[in-house]
Motif scaffolding. Sequence first.
Motif, PDB file in Angstrom:
ATOM      1  N   LEU A  66       0.835  -1.199   0.000  1.00 38.33           N
ATOM      2  CA  LEU A  66       0.000   0.000   0.000  1.00 38.33           C
ATOM      3  C   LEU A  66       0.873   1.253   0.000  1.00 38.33           C
ATOM      4  O   LEU A  66       0.583   2.219  -0.722  1.00 38.33           O
ATOM      5  CB  LEU A  66      -0.945   0.001   1.205  1.00 38.33           C
ATOM      6  N   ILE A  67       1.935   1.238   0.770  1.00 29.75           N
ATOM      7  CA  ILE A  67       2.852   2.384   0.810  1.00 29.75           C
ATOM      8  C   ILE A  67       3.491   2.604  -0.564  1.00 29.75           C
ATOM      9  O   ILE A  67       3.561   3.735  -1.051  1.00 29.75           O
ATOM     10  CB  ILE A  67       3.914   2.181   1.918  1.00 29.75           C
ATOM     11  N   VAL A  68       3.928   1.519  -1.190  1.00 25.99           N
ATOM     12  CA  VAL A  68       4.525   1.627  -2.527  1.00 25.99           C
ATOM     13  C   VAL A  68       3.500   2.161  -3.524  1.00 25.99           C
ATOM     14  O   VAL A  68       3.815   3.023  -4.364  1.00 25.99           O
ATOM     15  CB  VAL A  68       5.090   0.255  -2.977  1.00 25.99           C
ATOM     16  N   CYS A  69       2.288   1.674  -3.436  1.00 25.13           N
ATOM     17  CA  CYS A  69       1.213   2.125  -4.323  1.00 25.13           C
ATOM     18  C   CYS A  69       0.944   3.624  -4.135  1.00 25.13           C
ATOM     19  O   CYS A  69       0.791   4.365  -5.101  1.00 25.13           O
ATOM     20  CB  CYS A  69      -0.043   1.311  -4.062  1.00 25.13           C
ATOM     21  N   LEU A  70       0.888   4.075  -2.886  1.00 29.44           N
ATOM     22  CA  LEU A  70       0.660   5.496  -2.607  1.00 29.44           C
ATOM     23  C   LEU A  70       1.836   6.352  -3.086  1.00 29.44           C
ATOM     24  O   LEU A  70       1.631   7.488  -3.550  1.00 29.44           O
ATOM     25  CB  LEU A  70       0.403   5.710  -1.120  1.00 29.44           C
ATOM     26  N   GLU A  71       3.049   5.833  -2.983  1.00 28.14           N
ATOM     27  CA  GLU A  71       4.210   6.571  -3.482  1.00 28.14           C
ATOM     28  C   GLU A  71       4.123   6.737  -5.001  1.00 28.14           C
ATOM     29  O   GLU A  71       4.429   7.806  -5.534  1.00 28.14           O
ATOM     30  CB  GLU A  71       5.506   5.850  -3.093  1.00 28.14           C
ATOM     31  N   LYS A  72       3.696   5.687  -5.694  1.00 25.26           N
ATOM     32  CA  LYS A  72       3.520   5.776  -7.148  1.00 25.26           C
ATOM     33  C   LYS A  72       2.416   6.773  -7.501  1.00 25.26           C
ATOM     34  O   LYS A  72       2.554   7.557  -8.449  1.00 25.26           O
ATOM     35  CB  LYS A  72       3.183   4.407  -7.726  1.00 25.26           C
ATOM     36  N   LEU A  73       1.328   6.743  -6.730  1.00 21.60           N
ATOM     37  CA  LEU A  73       0.236   7.704  -6.951  1.00 21.60           C
ATOM     38  C   LEU A  73       0.732   9.135  -6.766  1.00 21.60           C
ATOM     39  O   LEU A  73       0.388  10.035  -7.545  1.00 21.60           O
ATOM     40  CB  LEU A  73      -0.931   7.423  -5.999  1.00 21.60           C
ATOM     41  N   GLN A  74       1.542   9.344  -5.736  1.00 21.12           N
ATOM     42  CA  GLN A  74       2.084  10.674  -5.472  1.00 21.12           C
ATOM     43  C   GLN A  74       2.949  11.145  -6.645  1.00 21.12           C
ATOM     44  O   GLN A  74       2.830  12.283  -7.099  1.00 21.12           O
ATOM     45  CB  GLN A  74       2.894  10.675  -4.164  1.00 21.12           C
ATOM     46  N   LYS A  75       3.812  10.265  -7.147  1.00 21.75           N
ATOM     47  CA  LYS A  75       4.681  10.635  -8.275  1.00 21.75           C
ATOM     48  C   LYS A  75       3.860  10.956  -9.520  1.00 21.75           C
ATOM     49  O   LYS A  75       4.153  11.927 -10.226  1.00 21.75           O
ATOM     50  CB  LYS A  75       5.664   9.504  -8.571  1.00 21.75           C
ATOM     51  N   LEU A  76       2.851  10.161  -9.784  1.00 23.36           N
ATOM     52  CA  LEU A  76       2.007  10.418 -10.951  1.00 23.36           C
ATOM     53  C   LEU A  76       1.242  11.735 -10.826  1.00 23.36           C
ATOM     54  O   LEU A  76       1.112  12.486 -11.799  1.00 23.36           O
ATOM     55  CB  LEU A  76       1.036   9.265 -11.171  1.00 23.36           C
ATOM     56  N   HIS A  77       0.747  12.029  -9.623  1.00 27.46           N
ATOM     57  CA  HIS A  77       0.027  13.288  -9.417  1.00 27.46           C
ATOM     58  C   HIS A  77       0.964  14.484  -9.560  1.00 27.46           C
ATOM     59  O   HIS A  77       0.574  15.519 -10.105  1.00 27.46           O
ATOM     60  CB  HIS A  77      -0.678  13.292  -8.054  1.00 27.46           C
ATOM     61  N   GLU A  78       2.196  14.350  -9.076  1.00 23.40           N
ATOM     62  CA  GLU A  78       3.152  15.448  -9.237  1.00 23.40           C
ATOM     63  C   GLU A  78       3.508  15.649 -10.707  1.00 23.40           C
ATOM     64  O   GLU A  78       3.652  16.782 -11.163  1.00 23.40           O
ATOM     65  CB  GLU A  78       4.399  15.190  -8.396  1.00 23.40           C
ATOM     66  N   SER A  79       3.637  14.558 -11.446  1.00 25.34           N
ATOM     67  CA  SER A  79       3.904  14.649 -12.872  1.00 25.34           C
ATOM     68  C   SER A  79       2.721  15.298 -13.593  1.00 25.34           C
ATOM     69  O   SER A  79       2.898  16.126 -14.496  1.00 25.34           O
ATOM     70  CB  SER A  79       4.178  13.260 -13.426  1.00 25.34           C
ATOM     71  N   LEU A  80       1.511  14.951 -13.183  1.00 27.73           N
ATOM     72  CA  LEU A  80       0.309  15.549 -13.754  1.00 27.73           C
ATOM     73  C   LEU A  80       0.240  17.044 -13.435  1.00 27.73           C
ATOM     74  O   LEU A  80      -0.165  17.851 -14.281  1.00 27.73           O
ATOM     75  CB  LEU A  80      -0.924  14.825 -13.223  1.00 27.73           C
ATOM     76  N   LEU A  81       0.666  17.420 -12.240  1.00 28.89           N
ATOM     77  CA  LEU A  81       0.718  18.836 -11.866  1.00 28.89           C
ATOM     78  C   LEU A  81       1.711  19.588 -12.751  1.00 28.89           C
ATOM     79  O   LEU A  81       1.433  20.702 -13.196  1.00 28.89           O
ATOM     80  CB  LEU A  81       1.083  18.981 -10.384  1.00 28.89           C
ATOM     81  N   GLN A  82       2.854  18.973 -13.021  1.00 30.98           N
ATOM     82  CA  GLN A  82       3.841  19.597 -13.898  1.00 30.98           C
ATOM     83  C   GLN A  82       3.274  19.773 -15.303  1.00 30.98           C
ATOM     84  O   GLN A  82       3.474  20.804 -15.934  1.00 30.98           O
ATOM     85  CB  GLN A  82       5.134  18.766 -13.933  1.00 30.98           C
TER      86      GLN A  82
END
Length: 158
Positions: free
Chosen positions: A6-22
């Motif tokens: 779950l932690i790994v999944c949330l870390e991936k979600l965070q990276k994708l959201h930051e990329s989407l923000l960029q």
Amino acid sequence: MSMQQLIVCLEKLQKLHESLLQLAREKTEMIKTNDMEGLQKITSNEQKHIRAISTLELQRDQLAHELVDGQEDVTVSACIEAAAGEERSKLEQLRDMLLQTVDKLKEQNELNQLMIYQSLQFINLTLDAIYPQKQPTTYAPPEKCQLQTSISRFDSKA
């Protein structure tokens, strides 16, 4: 083990959201410079990000259901309550980071939407100035307007 997943999944979600923000920030610059080709590329890239986020979101939901039995809608907060120690603090940190990123993304998307709306208003205003529509000079139906123009306004008998 599923808490780590779950932690790994949330870390991936965070990276994708930051990329989407960029991408949303780049989209703002494309809107400012009126670069339609760049805007189309960014939009297709955003769609790829959204599909990946949807897939990870399903995985996160499945992992959360495994961790917290007996609940229908399992949130990250419920998983935090079920976690202990370092895992709990890591989940809290990821949740907070993800919420901040999503808020920034929402603000950026609202800005982009407003800029696009204003651009469309400007285009419509310009088109109206170039190709004005003929407006009737009176409020009467057309047949009454023609009759009134043939009647003299000067009464010669008076």
